[in-house]
Design a protein around this motif. Structure first.
Motif, PDB file in Angstrom:
ATOM      1  N   THR A 104     -11.647   0.043  52.627  1.00  0.00           N
ATOM      2  CA  THR A 104     -11.086   1.150  51.846  1.00  0.00           C
ATOM      3  C   THR A 104     -11.405   1.008  50.369  1.00  0.00           C
ATOM      4  OG1 THR A 104      -9.302   1.519  53.445  1.00  0.00           O
ATOM      5  CG2 THR A 104      -8.955   2.326  51.200  1.00  0.00           C
ATOM      6  N   GLU A 105     -11.224  -0.191  49.834  1.00  0.00           N
ATOM      7  CA  GLU A 105     -11.474  -0.380  48.400  1.00  0.00           C
ATOM      8  C   GLU A 105     -12.959  -0.275  48.062  1.00  0.00           C
ATOM      9  OE1 GLU A 105      -9.130  -0.348  46.059  1.00  0.00           O
ATOM     10  OE2 GLU A 105      -7.896   0.072  47.811  1.00  0.00           O
ATOM     11  N   LEU A 115     -14.745   2.789  45.837  1.00  0.00           N
ATOM     12  CA  LEU A 115     -15.634   2.516  44.708  1.00  0.00           C
ATOM     13  C   LEU A 115     -16.964   3.239  44.895  1.00  0.00           C
ATOM     14  CD1 LEU A 115     -16.426   1.088  42.104  1.00  0.00           C
ATOM     15  CD2 LEU A 115     -16.966  -0.960  43.467  1.00  0.00           C
ATOM     16  N   ARG A 126      -9.970   7.060  50.037  1.00  0.00           N
ATOM     17  CA  ARG A 126      -8.879   6.169  50.443  1.00  0.00           C
ATOM     18  C   ARG A 126      -7.977   6.847  51.472  1.00  0.00           C
ATOM     19  NH1 ARG A 126      -8.497   4.774  44.876  1.00  0.00           N
ATOM     20  NH2 ARG A 126      -9.171   2.605  44.501  1.00  0.00           N
TER      21      ARG A 126
END
Length: 211
Positions: free
Chosen positions: A82-83, A87, A193
């Protein structure tokens, strides 16, 4: 491709796992793989060793089997994915060429024809996400996401097979691409996200039904 064909054997096995030909718990036999893919046993052996090092394969006695993900491992994988993908979406909003955004839009339109085929939609979904990765124009991020997505292949089912998930996922894809097209990195990251949060929740619900 390496001169001895190692890269080809590795990619062939990865693709077979990714496409569901080999599923978590399936035993991989060096001679059978060599016959299936039409390569010699040496590059297959080296590919298997590499996959074991990457934890995509595990030992069951003397046999190598496709690894499976525990509940905690799946949660950890989604957290990292997810992170990193958020990004990628943020960077894509900054750096994606107009043509890349057009390709993303076309992908969504084409994927709506696949709603009755969960496996085909899952493959198309991977291509869509990989296109966002490339549109970030950050080679190191693309490399890390490639590792994450290889591990995603260890999930035995796709969340897109859940009732109603396919159309909803494509609507979420449209929200992500609209934010990228508007050059709104914050909105693109948040949309990505939310998209993966929903996908993870669907997986958890499906997992709970099988208990």
């Amino acid at each position: 491709m390496d001169r001895n064909g190692t890269k080809d054997a590795y990619q062939l096995i990865i693709d077979a796992i990714d496409e569901g030909t080999y599923r978590p718990g399936d035993r991989l036999v060096e001679s059978e793989l060599a016959d299936r893919f039409g390569v010699s046993r040496t590059p297959v052996r080296e590919a298997l060793q590499r996959l074991e090092t990457q934890a995509l394969l595990t030992r069951d006695g003397r046999s190598l089997i496709v690894a499976s993900l525990s509940h905690d491992q799946m949660a950890e994988l989604y957290a990292v994915r997810t992170e990193l993908e958020a990004l990628a979406a943020r960077l894509a909003a900054q750096h994606a060429a107009r043509e890349e955004i057009n390709v993303l839009r076309d992908m969504i339109a084409e994927d709506r024809d696949l709603l009755d085929d969960a496996r085909a939609l899952s493959r198309a979904n991977r291509r869509f996400h990989e296109q966002i990765h490339r549109a970030s124009h950050n080679r190191y991020l693309v490399q890390q996401l490639g590792m994450v997505h290889r591990s995603m292949a260890l999930m035995a089912t796709t969340s897109l097979a859940a009732d109603g998930r396919g159309p909803a996922a494509l609507d979420e894809h449209e929200t992500i691409v609209a934010a990228i097209a508007d050059r709104d990195g914050d909105r693109a990251a948040e949309a990505l996200r939310q998209h993966l949060s929903t996908a993870f929740e669907v997986r958890l619900r499906e997992e709970a039904r099988r208990i």
